[in-house]
Design a protein around this motif. Structure first.
Motif, PDB file in Angstrom:
ATOM      1  N   GLU A  21      -2.924 -52.270  26.910  1.00 25.25           N
ATOM      2  CA  GLU A  21      -4.408 -51.786  26.613  1.00 25.25           C
ATOM      3  C   GLU A  21      -4.702 -51.016  25.452  1.00 25.25           C
ATOM      4  O   GLU A  21      -5.785 -51.167  24.779  1.00 25.25           O
ATOM      5  N   LEU A  22      -3.861 -50.434  24.710  1.00 18.68           N
ATOM      6  CA  LEU A  22      -3.836 -49.801  23.694  1.00 18.68           C
ATOM      7  C   LEU A  22      -3.891 -50.737  22.411  1.00 18.68           C
ATOM      8  O   LEU A  22      -4.634 -50.562  21.390  1.00 18.68           O
ATOM      9  N   ILE A  23      -3.228 -51.624  22.591  1.00 12.72           N
ATOM     10  CA  ILE A  23      -3.024 -52.833  21.296  1.00 12.72           C
ATOM     11  C   ILE A  23      -3.833 -53.729  21.329  1.00 12.72           C
ATOM     12  O   ILE A  23      -4.030 -54.629  20.171  1.00 12.72           O
ATOM     13  N   LYS A  24      -4.490 -54.105  22.663  1.00 13.92           N
ATOM     14  CA  LYS A  24      -4.882 -55.450  22.794  1.00 13.92           C
ATOM     15  C   LYS A  24      -6.298 -55.702  21.771  1.00 13.92           C
ATOM     16  O   LYS A  24      -6.554 -56.687  21.362  1.00 13.92           O
ATOM     17  N   PRO A  25      -6.914 -54.363  21.615  1.00 18.51           N
ATOM     18  CA  PRO A  25      -8.111 -54.573  20.935  1.00 18.51           C
ATOM     19  C   PRO A  25      -8.122 -54.863  19.278  1.00 18.51           C
ATOM     20  O   PRO A  25      -8.824 -55.179  18.531  1.00 18.51           O
ATOM     21  N   PHE A  26      -6.472 -54.786  19.031  1.00 16.52           N
ATOM     22  CA  PHE A  26      -6.149 -54.880  17.660  1.00 16.52           C
ATOM     23  C   PHE A  26      -5.621 -56.372  17.432  1.00 16.52           C
ATOM     24  O   PHE A  26      -4.627 -56.359  16.364  1.00 16.52           O
ATOM     25  N   ASN A  27      -5.730 -57.202  18.188  1.00 15.60           N
ATOM     26  CA  ASN A  27      -5.184 -58.678  18.345  1.00 15.60           C
ATOM     27  C   ASN A  27      -3.906 -58.932  18.559  1.00 15.60           C
ATOM     28  O   ASN A  27      -3.010 -59.658  18.075  1.00 15.60           O
ATOM     29  N   PHE A  28      -3.034 -57.779  19.288  1.00 22.55           N
ATOM     30  CA  PHE A  28      -1.775 -58.038  19.766  1.00 22.55           C
ATOM     31  C   PHE A  28      -1.907 -58.646  20.945  1.00 22.55           C
ATOM     32  O   PHE A  28      -2.447 -58.470  21.826  1.00 22.55           O
ATOM     33  N   ALA A  29      -0.829 -59.349  21.365  1.00 20.29           N
ATOM     34  CA  ALA A  29      -0.527 -60.157  22.496  1.00 20.29           C
ATOM     35  C   ALA A  29       0.314 -59.494  23.476  1.00 20.29           C
ATOM     36  O   ALA A  29       1.033 -58.570  23.107  1.00 20.29           O
ATOM     37  N   ALA A  30       0.385 -59.706  24.703  1.00 12.84           N
ATOM     38  CA  ALA A  30       1.255 -59.035  25.656  1.00 12.84           C
ATOM     39  C   ALA A  30       2.715 -59.253  25.465  1.00 12.84           C
ATOM     40  O   ALA A  30       3.268 -58.495  25.930  1.00 12.84           O
ATOM     41  N   ALA A  31       2.990 -60.563  24.926  1.00 12.84           N
ATOM     42  CA  ALA A  31       4.345 -60.727  24.540  1.00 12.84           C
ATOM     43  C   ALA A  31       5.001 -59.750  23.591  1.00 12.84           C
ATOM     44  O   ALA A  31       6.092 -59.523  23.324  1.00 12.84           O
ATOM     45  N   GLN A  32       4.104 -59.036  22.690  1.00 11.71           N
ATOM     46  CA  GLN A  32       4.618 -58.177  21.745  1.00 11.71           C
ATOM     47  C   GLN A  32       4.693 -56.750  22.355  1.00 11.71           C
ATOM     48  O   GLN A  32       5.219 -55.873  21.583  1.00 11.71           O
ATOM     49  N   VAL A  33       4.388 -56.319  23.736  1.00  8.04           N
ATOM     50  CA  VAL A  33       4.685 -55.136  24.178  1.00  8.04           C
ATOM     51  C   VAL A  33       6.014 -54.673  24.008  1.00  8.04           C
ATOM     52  O   VAL A  33       6.098 -53.385  23.613  1.00  8.04           O
ATOM     53  N   PRO A  34       6.953 -55.566  24.298  1.00  4.87           N
ATOM     54  CA  PRO A  34       8.490 -54.984  24.246  1.00  4.87           C
ATOM     55  C   PRO A  34       8.947 -54.408  22.842  1.00  4.87           C
ATOM     56  O   PRO A  34       9.562 -53.453  22.546  1.00  4.87           O
ATOM     57  N   ASP A  35       8.161 -55.398  21.720  1.00  2.00           N
ATOM     58  CA  ASP A  35       8.395 -54.947  20.334  1.00  2.00           C
ATOM     59  C   ASP A  35       7.748 -53.684  19.960  1.00  2.00           C
ATOM     60  O   ASP A  35       8.474 -52.701  19.237  1.00  2.00           O
ATOM     61  N   VAL A  36       6.648 -53.431  20.548  1.00  2.00           N
ATOM     62  CA  VAL A  36       6.080 -52.240  20.177  1.00  2.00           C
ATOM     63  C   VAL A  36       6.820 -50.958  20.982  1.00  2.00           C
ATOM     64  O   VAL A  36       6.906 -50.121  20.316  1.00  2.00           O
ATOM     65  N   LEU A  37       7.173 -51.141  22.180  1.00  2.00           N
ATOM     66  CA  LEU A  37       8.061 -50.161  22.822  1.00  2.00           C
ATOM     67  C   LEU A  37       9.048 -49.659  22.002  1.00  2.00           C
ATOM     68  O   LEU A  37       9.719 -48.705  21.970  1.00  2.00           O
ATOM     69  N   SER A  38      10.092 -50.880  21.324  1.00  2.00           N
ATOM     70  CA  SER A  38      11.052 -50.756  20.678  1.00  2.00           C
ATOM     71  C   SER A  38      10.894 -49.907  19.502  1.00  2.00           C
ATOM     72  O   SER A  38      11.952 -49.264  19.006  1.00  2.00           O
TER      73      SER A  38
END
Length: 200
Positions: A21-38
């Protein structure tokens, strides 16, 4: 820029959902969530990108910032008493014959020994391999290390400009002058550099 505290983020339940929900407005995809968490446990300055933004690990923060936009990297200053507008800043240059009675410590207003300055000057972004002699030091230091010591984030470092005279850095603009160009009791002519907001 959006700055997200990592420790506070990690304490949240449904962490993946919150991150998306935090990154979606900045054109990040759901598939990138693990990369962001890392990124939370990654080395400093690691990042993940979308088409328009970056998420950068900076110490205890995740910074969401626009993708770096290339801009004019070099301005040539031909002579004294010029005003140079770059980005949102205005660099004003003035020449004086006498040392002012009072010298105010201000990173945005510096005084240099004009005898050591050779025109034209080059105003450009800091780059890899740059070094200078910080005021008060007789040994050279890499600009990149100086900026780390100033605890600047990756995006702040990208906004740093340097002023160069005859292939020597005179001033890390807004931060520190080079010791080789400082005024002394023997200085006869002063070059004053002042940084202001461009709309002033």
């Amino acid at each position: 820029e959006l700055h997200i505290p990592i420790l506070k983020l990690q304490k949240q339940q449904s962490l993946s959902t919150i991150v998306f929900e935090l990154i979606k407005p900045f054109n990040f995809a759901a598939a990138q969530v693990p990369d962001v968490l890392s990124l939370c446990t990654a080395d400093n300055a690691k990042f993940v990108v979308s088409a328009t933004h970056r998420i950068i690990k900076n110490r205890n923060w995740l910074i969401i910032a626009p993708a770096q936009i290339p801009e004019s990297q070099t301005f040539i200053i031909e002579s004294e008493n010029e005003n140079i507008v770059f980005g949102n800043e205005n660099l004003q240059i003035h020449h004086f014959l006498n040392t002012p009675a009072e010298i105010i410590a201000d990173a945005n207003k510096v005084l240099l020994d004009a005898a050591h300055i050779q025109f034209p000057l080059l105003l450009r972004k800091a780059k890899t391999g740059d070094y200078f002699y910080p005021l008060g030091m007789t040994k050279k230091k890499k600009v990149s290390r100086f900026l780390i010591d100033q605890k600047l984030s990756t995006t702040q470092k990208e906004k740093v400009w340097v002023l160069e005279s005859n292939q020597r850095i005179v001033w890390i603009v807004g931060y520190r002058i080079d010791n080789r160009f400082k005024i002394s009791p023997h200085t006869k002519q002063i070059l004053q550099l002042q940084l202001k907001a461009a709309n002033i």
